[in-house]
Design an enzyme around this catalytic site. Structure first.
Site, PDB file in Angstrom:
ATOM      1  CB  SER A 713      -0.974   0.003   1.183  1.00 45.10           C
ATOM      2  OG  SER A 713      -0.289   0.207   2.377  1.00 45.10           O
ATOM      3  CE  LYS A 756      -3.010   1.731   5.252  1.00 45.07           C
ATOM      4  NZ  LYS A 756      -2.982   1.106   3.917  1.00 45.07           N
TER       5      LYS A 756
END
Ligand SMILES: Nc1ncnc2c1ncn2[C@@H]1O[C@H](COP(=O)(O)OP(=O)(O)OP(=O)(O)O)[C@@H](O)[C@H]1O
Ligand SMILES: [Mg+2]
Length: 817
Positions: A713, A756
């Site tokens: 990611s 996140k």
């Protein structure tokens, strides 16, 4: 005796003439008179002594060393006259004159005069009466003086009688307190007749200095003398008692075990004497009674009795004896009895959960459902709850709340690092030092089966190996099909765990062993937004820390702004543990100031924090680090909530090599390569000189270097970082990004969106770039975060560049304006 020749204070005086000549006075007469032999009838031969005070009634071996003293003693024996024994006031003087002597002494009959084989001379003297010097006479080879005898009163009144009585009692008490006093001593004391004799007897025995004794000798008044002695004895008794206590205490600590052993031996002997059974019978009887009262299931009780029989037949000294006894104690103290479960009041449970925890609506609802099912079907097999989430989000404290809401006791077992099955299930009794496992140990500690038992850190359970698999032991504990007959290796009898309410916790899901995970109902606690933290701080942490520091709300206040500053700039965490600690630090600082009296009331604002907590820890990190081209802010999911991470690239003269550091996993390395390929493919569009890449080595580093990282990611961040480096355009410091990249430049979806995004918010980011295909997770993102952050959904890496890079090319290595 020849004492009659000497004048006396007694009404009757033998020699009135002598009296008239030298009137009784306590002052030392200075006049001396010279007479010639023979010794006048009313004179006394004087022997000066050092360090000894002879009292009337006392027998004392006087060592006569000095020539004059020898002559004196021998003359007294020859003439059958008493001696006058006087204490030297200056013991150091060898030939004492009148000024070197006390003027009060005791007359003494010499019972025997001995010349010892070594040539030393001793006069065994018996003290007779007090006397006072009237006048020293000269012209003799030894000291001679005219004296006045002092008699004690013959009539004794009640005052004196009473004092004498208690004096005797105290003296006996002392003798009993003293070690190694011969028994005859007490008898001798009992035999002393008359208060005056008693007083002198005791004074003679007292362990005090000669000057003090002399003072007693000179105290002619009997009542005063008795009082002085009483005081001395009382003090002495206190001293002896204290020292004996200290002595006893020291001895006790030294050989307590020895003593116990001795006592046990004695007890046994006594029991034998009394015909009360053989060795250890009392102990056996006690154990038997305890077994009968322990409410064990029939099978277990039978087993316990069998063990008891075995114990009875064993000699107590055998090592096995104490092992069997310990085993029986374990059986006896376990909570076998099935207590009726208190009915669960759902409304009350709701209230308690709300009282202890802010927010967590979904989680509380799930807990209440769980409790409701248990309430409706108590015997049903309910699933095991497992709270998973970063540290400090309230997993343990939720467990405690559940215990409170259900009126159960709370026990906690930490499974972190447990490698050995025996830690859960115990060791067989054949092992030396064997003990039950921690499940049974905790049950004994809480003393009831109806408890909430929290199994902390199931995710850190050690892998199975040589010592058996702890996970499979735990399975047996948690499995409702099996745990009603849980068998601990040490106990070796089944114990019913079915009414224990187990709750597990862990930080991450992946490392919880699969079969365990299947048996549990996972409840995720992802962490709090700054807004939620503020509420938790306001409602729970601030009052709690105020109370802990002993401050009251009207003396110390902390503004919302200050709390927000602590949340944003002094902590970076998903939970609230550090937040609570920092709030505690602030209050302790205030408490000191108030205690010192430098202030009476304090309001803490954000500006007060640097002075108390130091410089802001996380404030400008992003802006500072991403000021140079080549640094992009990425977002990572970690077991402890989300976090920001920096992707740094640097270029150096070389031959087109790619260097990767920062403990990157395989997948992450591959995305770095993909990112570089993407940049190369776009070099013309990006305005990168064609030969720049061929003549350079590229280094990508992801701090912190010591933490292993992996996953795809960070692809977008790597791409942006490289593009920034090679174009010299810094990345905007308020932009963070996450997303996987494909070689064709597509941005692919990632996991952990909520964590996140929250991490970005905590770090002070304004814009977050996310893969367009993650829009489906929009609901997961707290409304609070959605409002504050600008979310940019990207499908293509080129879109990312447009958002992330500063528009103007800045000269390399210069901070962007
Ligand atoms: N929602 C909340 N409301 C009120 N207090 C909370 C909340 N969440 C956490 N706390 C408080 O935060 C502190 C830390 O929580 P707790 O010890 O339960 O964390 P944890 O999740 O068990 O962490 P760990 O994984 O490190 O064991 C506790 O004092 C708890 O009361
Ligand atoms: Mg905990």
């Amino acid at each position: 005796m020849n004492e009659e020749k000497i004048p006396s204070t007694d009404p009757v005086s033998a020699d009135a003439g002598a009296r008239a000549e030298a009137p009784a006075t306590t002052e030392k007469p200075s006049r001396r008179e010279s007479i010639s032999r023979p010794l006048p009838d009313d004179a006394l031969i004087i022997v000066p002594v050092r360090n000894v005070v002879l009292f009337p009634g006392m027998v004392f071996p006087l060592t006569v060393g000095r020539e004059r003293s020898r002559a004196a003693a021998q003359e007294a024996v020859r003439l059958q006259r008493p001696l006058g024994v006087l204490l030297q006031s200056k013991p150091e003087v060898e030939e004492p004159g009148p000024d070197d002597l006390h003027w009060v002494g005791t007359t003494a009959t010499v019972l025997r005069y001995i010349t010892a084989p070594d040539g030393s001379h001793h006069a065994i003297c018996k003290g007779m009466k007090r006397f006072r010097i009237l006048q020293f006479l000269e012209g003799f080879p030894f000291a001679v003086a005219r004296v006045q005898l002092i008699d004690d009163p013959e009539a004794v009144d009640a005052d004196i009688e009473g004092r004498a009585h208690s004096l005797k009692e105290r003296a006996i008490e002392i003798l009993q307190l003293l070690p190694q006093v011969p028994e005859e001593m007490v008898a001798a004391l009992q035999a002393v007749e008359g208060p005056a004799r008693l007083a002198d007897f005791i004074a003679g025995l007292m362990d005090i200095g000669p000057e003090e004794k002399q003072a007693l000798l000179e105290t002619f008044d009997l009542k005063t003398r008795l009082d002085k002695l009483l005081e001395l004895l009382t003090h002495r008794i206190e001293v002896l008692k204290v020292s004996r206590e200290i002595d006893a205490r020291t001895r006790e600590s030294i050989d307590d075990t020895n003593r116990k052993h001795l006592l046990r031996e004695q007890m046994r002997t006594i029991q034998k004497e009394l015909g009360e059974g053989d060795e250890g019978a009392a102990e056996i009887a006690e154990l038997e009674k305890a077994i009968a009262e322990a409410k064990m299931p029939e099978e277990v009780e039978k087993h316990a009795r069998k063990e008891l029989k075995r114990l009875e037949r064993m000699p107590e000294a055998a090592g096995e004896y104490s092992m069997v006894r310990t085993y029986l104690e374990w059986l006896i103290e376990l909570p076998w009895a099935a207590e009726a479960e208190a009915p669960i009041d759902i409304a009350e449970a709701r209230r308690i959960l709300d009282e202890d925890h802010y927010g967590l609506e979904k989680i509380k609802r799930r807990i209440l459902e769980y409790l409701a099912v248990r309430k409706l079907n108590p015997s049903g097999k309910s699933p095991i709850l497992c709270f998973v989430g970063p540290p400090g989000v309230g997993k343990t404290s939720l467990g405690q709340s559940i215990a409170r809401a259900t009126g159960r006791k709370f026990a906690r077992v930490s499974l972190g690092g447990v490698h050995d099955e025996a830690e859960i299930r115990g060791h067989r009794r054949t092992y030396i030092g064997a003990l039950p496992g921690n499940i049974i140990q905790n049950l004994r500690k809480v003393g009831t089966r109806n408890c909430v038992m929290m199994l902390d850190e199931v995710d850190k359970l050690g892998a199975g190996g040589f010592h058996g698999d702890p996970a499979s032991a735990l399975l047996e504990v948690l499995d409702p099909e099996q745990n009603s007959t849980f068998r601990d290796n040490y106990l070796a009898v089944p114990f019913d765990l079915s009414s224990v309410m187990f709750i597990c916790t862990g930080n991450v899901l992946d490392t919880i062993p699969g079969p365990l995970r299947d048996r549990m109902e996972i409840i995720q606690l992802p962490g709090y937004t700054a807004q939620e933290k503020l509420q938790i701080a306001r409602r729970y942490l601030v009052p709690r820390q105020l109370a802990a520091t002993g401050l009251s709300a009207d003396r110390c206040e902390i503004t919302d702004e200050a709390l927000r500053t602590i949340i944003d700039d002094y902590t970076r965490e998903a939970g609230v543990r550090n937040l609570e600690r920092e709030i505690g630090n602030v209050f302790r600082n205030v408490a000191v100031r108030i205690a010192e009296g430098s202030t009476a009331r304090v309001t803490i604002g954000p500006d007060d924090l640097p002075a108390i907590l130091g410089a802001r820890k996380f404030e400008a990190e992003v802006a500072m680090r991403s000021a140079v081209p080549g640094v992009a802010t990425g977002l990572a999911w970690t077991p402890v909530g989300g976090d920001i991470l920096f992707v740094e690239s640097a270029r150096m003269p070389g031959a087109g090599k790619l260097i990767l550091t920062g403990q990157l996993g395989e997948v992450m390395k591959e995305s770095a390569q993909a990112a570089l390929s993407l940049v190369k493919a776009r070099s013309r569009d990006l305005g990168i000189a064609p030969d720049l890449l061929e003549k350079s080595d590229i280094h990508i580093h992801v701090p912190a270097g010591a933490t292993p990282k992996d996953g795809p990611s960070a692809g977008v961040a790597m791409f942006v970082s490289l593009a920034s480096l090679l174009t010299g355009r810094p990345v905007r410091s308020d932009v963070a990004m996450t997303g996987e990249i494909s070689l064709r430049g597509l941005v692919l979806p990632i996991g952990g969106v909520k964590e996140k995004v929250l991490a970005a918010l905590r770090a002070g980011i304004a814009t977050v770039m996310l893969p367009a295909r993650n829009q489906r997770d929009l609901d997961e993102i707290p409304a609070d975060a959605r409002e504050k952050l600008k979310l940019v959904w990207v499908e293509q890496v080129d879109q990312a560049l447009a958002t992330a890079l500063s528009p103007v090319a800045a000269p390399a290595a210069m901070p962007a304006a």
